[in-house]
Design a protein around this motif. Structure first.
Motif, PDB file in Angstrom:
ATOM      1  N   ASP A 124       0.830  -1.201   0.000  1.00 44.72           N
ATOM      2  CA  ASP A 124       0.000   0.000   0.000  1.00 44.72           C
ATOM      3  C   ASP A 124       0.867   1.255   0.000  1.00 44.72           C
ATOM      4  O   ASP A 124       0.582   2.238  -0.699  1.00 44.72           O
ATOM      5  CB  ASP A 124      -0.928   0.003   1.212  1.00 44.72           C
ATOM      6  CG  ASP A 124      -2.113  -0.936   1.039  1.00 44.72           C
ATOM      7  OD1 ASP A 124      -2.261  -1.483  -0.066  1.00 44.72           O
ATOM      8  OD2 ASP A 124      -2.869  -1.122   2.008  1.00 44.72           O
TER       9      ASP A 124
ATOM     10  N   ASN B 207      -8.129  -2.327   0.740  1.00 49.03           N
ATOM     11  CA  ASN B 207      -7.255  -2.611  -0.402  1.00 49.03           C
ATOM     12  C   ASN B 207      -8.011  -2.493  -1.723  1.00 49.03           C
ATOM     13  O   ASN B 207      -7.507  -1.930  -2.702  1.00 49.03           O
ATOM     14  CB  ASN B 207      -6.672  -4.023  -0.281  1.00 49.03           C
ATOM     15  CG  ASN B 207      -5.457  -4.074   0.611  1.00 49.03           C
ATOM     16  OD1 ASN B 207      -4.776  -3.077   0.805  1.00 49.03           O
ATOM     17  ND2 ASN B 207      -5.184  -5.237   1.164  1.00 49.03           N
TER      18      ASN B 207
ATOM     19  N   CYS C  20      -2.566  -2.851  -5.469  1.00 49.11           N
ATOM     20  CA  CYS C  20      -3.591  -2.911  -4.426  1.00 49.11           C
ATOM     21  C   CYS C  20      -4.634  -3.988  -4.715  1.00 49.11           C
ATOM     22  O   CYS C  20      -5.052  -4.718  -3.801  1.00 49.11           O
ATOM     23  CB  CYS C  20      -4.271  -1.546  -4.282  1.00 49.11           C
ATOM     24  SG  CYS C  20      -3.207  -0.258  -3.599  1.00 49.11           S
TER      25      CYS C  20
END
Length: 431
Positions: free
Chosen positions: A26, A91, A181
Motif C-alpha cells: 500500500d 485494499n 492494491c
C-alpha cells in the motif's frame, strides 16, 4: 493494569507477514504516485507552476482531513466486524481509487480520488490493530517496528519506481499502483484469517467512531493519555522533514534533486533498519519506556545536527542519529496497547492515526513559517536551521514528560522497597 487480548484464538504466524506485506505494498503504491501527481495537476492547469503549487496544497489538506475523519471510523468498524473485512475492502477501495485517478479527465476528479484514497488508507490503523491481536504484549513493540519498516520500504522504493514509470507516461504509475492494491486484495481473500474473535467484538456506533470520541478514548486511561501527548509532540516534530527538508537542503547546501533523493533514501533505509531489526532487541533490554526515552534523545540530537550542519556532509552524519528516533514510535504504541482492552484496539489505533493527522495539519504551517523566518536573515546564518530547532524543543518537552513519569515510578518503587508503603510490594513491569 495491563489488559491482554485473549490467547485462545491466535492466527497462524504467517498472517503477520501478510499484514506487513499489505502495508508495504500500500505504501509502495502510495509512493509511486508522489513524483507524478503534482506534475499531472500542473498539466491540467496548462503548465502554470504557481497555481499548481497552491492547488496541490489543497490535495495535501484533503488527504490529512479525510485520514483524520476516516481513521477512527475504520478502527471502530474493525472492532465491530473484525480486521479482515476492513483490510480487504480498503485494499479494494484503494485499487479502484487509483484506477479512477488513472483515467481522471480533470483536476476535480484527481482531488476526489485523493479524498477517497485518504479514507481508504486509514486502514493502516486496522493493520496496527491486527498486530496487537496476534502478538503477545512483550513482542508487540517489535511487531509495530516491523510495520514501521514496511512504511519505510514503501517510501524508499515507491517514489523511485514512480519516477521511472512517470518518465514513460504520467498516468502509468496510477495503473501500476491500482494493480498492486487489487492483487493484494485478491491474495488476502485466500490467505488472511480473522484475528479478532467474535466474543471480543463491540457494536459499531457513530458516537464511538467520530474523531473527537476517538481522541477521548485516549483520556480513558491516565497512562495512555500521557504517552499519547508525548506521541503527538514527537509526530509534530517529525513533520519538519516532509515540510522543509527539500527546501532547506536546496537553499543551504545547494543540493540538486538527485542528491536530495539519495538523502531521503538514506533516511528510509536507516529507519527501516532501526524499526525492523533494532526495536525488538532494545525493548527486550530496556523496556518500552526507556526505549521511548532513548528514541527521543536520538531524535533531538539528530534534529539538532540537521539544524546546525555547516555543510552537507554533516547531513550524512545526522541521518543515522535521527534514524534512531524510530525506536520511539513502536515502543510507545506497544505500551499503550497493553493498557487498552482487546475489544478496543481498533479504536485505539484509529485515535492514534487521528492524532497524527492533527500533527500533519499543524506541522507544515509551523515549520514552513519558522523556515521562512530563518531564511529571511542574511546568510549564511544558523537561523536557517530554525525549523529543526523547533523540532528539538518539541522533542525535549516530550522527553521531560517521559523522564518525569519514569522518575516518579522509580521513587514509588524505592519507597515500597524501604517499607514505606502498605501491603505487598508492587510488581515492577518492564514498561
Amino acid at each position: 493494569m495491563r489488559l491482554q487480548p485473549m490467547q485462545a484464538h491466535r492466527p497462524r504466524r504467517a498472517t503477520l507477514s501478510f499484514v506487513v506485506i499489505t502495508v508495504a505494498l500500500d505504501l509502495l503504491a502510495f509512493g509511486i504516485i508522489i513524483p507524478v501527481l503534482p506534475r499531472l495537476v500542473q498539466e491540467f492547469l496548462g503548465g502554470e507552476t504557481i497555481s499548481a503549487a497552491q492547488l496541490y496544497g489543497l490535495f495535501g489538506l484533503t488527504w490529512a482531513l479525510t485520514q483524520f475523519i476516516g481513521a477512527p471510523v475504520l478502527g471502530a468498524l474493525s472492532d465491530a466486524v473484525g480486521r479482515r473485512p476492513v483490510i480487504l475492502l480498503s485494499n479494494l477501495a484503494l485499487g479502484l481509487d487509483y484506477l479512477l485517478m488513472a483515467v481522471a479527465p480533470g483536476v476535480g476528479w484527481l482531488l476526489a480520488g485523493r479524498a477517497v484514497g485518504g479514507l481508504a488508507s486509514s486502514s493502516f490503523t486496522t493493520a496496527f490493530a491486527y498486530v496487537a491481536d496476534v502478538t503477545d504484549a512483550d513482542r508487540r513493540a517489535a511487531g509495530f517496528g516491523v510495520i514501521g519498516a514496511a512504511f519505510a520500504f514503501g517510501f524508499i522504493a515507491g517514489p523511485a519506481l514512480g519516477g521511472v514509470l512517470g518518465a514513460v507516461d504520467l498516468r502509468l504509475p496510477f495503473w501500476v499502483a491500482a494493480g498492486l492494491c487489487l492483487a493484494n486484495a485478491v491474495y488476502g481473500i485466500f490467505v488472511l484469517p480473522e484475528s479478532l474473535p467474535r466474543d471480543l467484538r463491540t457494536p459499531f456506533t457513530w458516537r464511538k467512531a467520530n474523531p473527537v470520541a476517538a481522541l477521548r478514548l485516549l483520556r480513558s486511561n491516565t497512562e495512555v493519555f500521557r504517552v499519547a501527548v508525548v506521541l503527538f509532540l514527537s509526530s509534530l516534530a517529525h513533520e519538519v522533514f516532509p515540510a522543509v527538508f527539500v527546501l532547506y537542503a536546496g537553499h543551504r547546501y545547494e543540493w540538486d534533486q538527485l542528491t536530495i533523493g539519495f538523502a531521503l533514501a538514506g533516511v528510509g533505509v536507516a529507519s527501516a533498519a532501526v524499526q525492523g531489526g533494532l526495536v525488538r532487541r532494545v525493548v527486550a533490554r530496556l523496556g518500552e519506556r526507556r526505549t521511548m526515552m532513548a528514541g527521543l534523545v536520538c531524535g533531538a540530537a539528530g534534529a539538532l545536527l540537521f539544524g546546525i550542519a555547516p555543510s552537507g556532509a554533516w547531513i550524512w552524519l545526522a541521518i543515522p542519529v535521527a534514524a534512531l528516533w524510530g525506536l520511539f514510535g513502536p515502543a510507545a504504541q506497544g505500551l499503550m496497547t497493553q493498557r487498552i482492552a482487546a475489544s478496543d484496539q481498533g479504536r485505539l489505533q484509529g485515535a492514534l492515526t487521528s492524532l497524527r493527522g492533527v500533527s500533519g495539519l499543524i506541522g507544515p504551517v509551523l515549520f514552513t513559517a519558522s523556515f521562512a523566518a530563518g531564511v529571511s536573515q542574511p546568510g549564511p546564518s544558523i537561523a536557517w536551521g530554525a525549523p529543526f530547532f523547533v523540532a528539538v524543543i518539541l522533542l525535549l518537552l516530550a522527553l521531560v514528560a517521559i523522564a518525569k513519569r519514569e522518575f516518579a515510578a522509580g521513587k514509588a518503587d524505592l519507597r515500597a522497597t524501604r517499607g514505606f508503603g502498605e501491603g505487598p510490594l508492587p510488581t515492577r513491569h518492564r514498561a
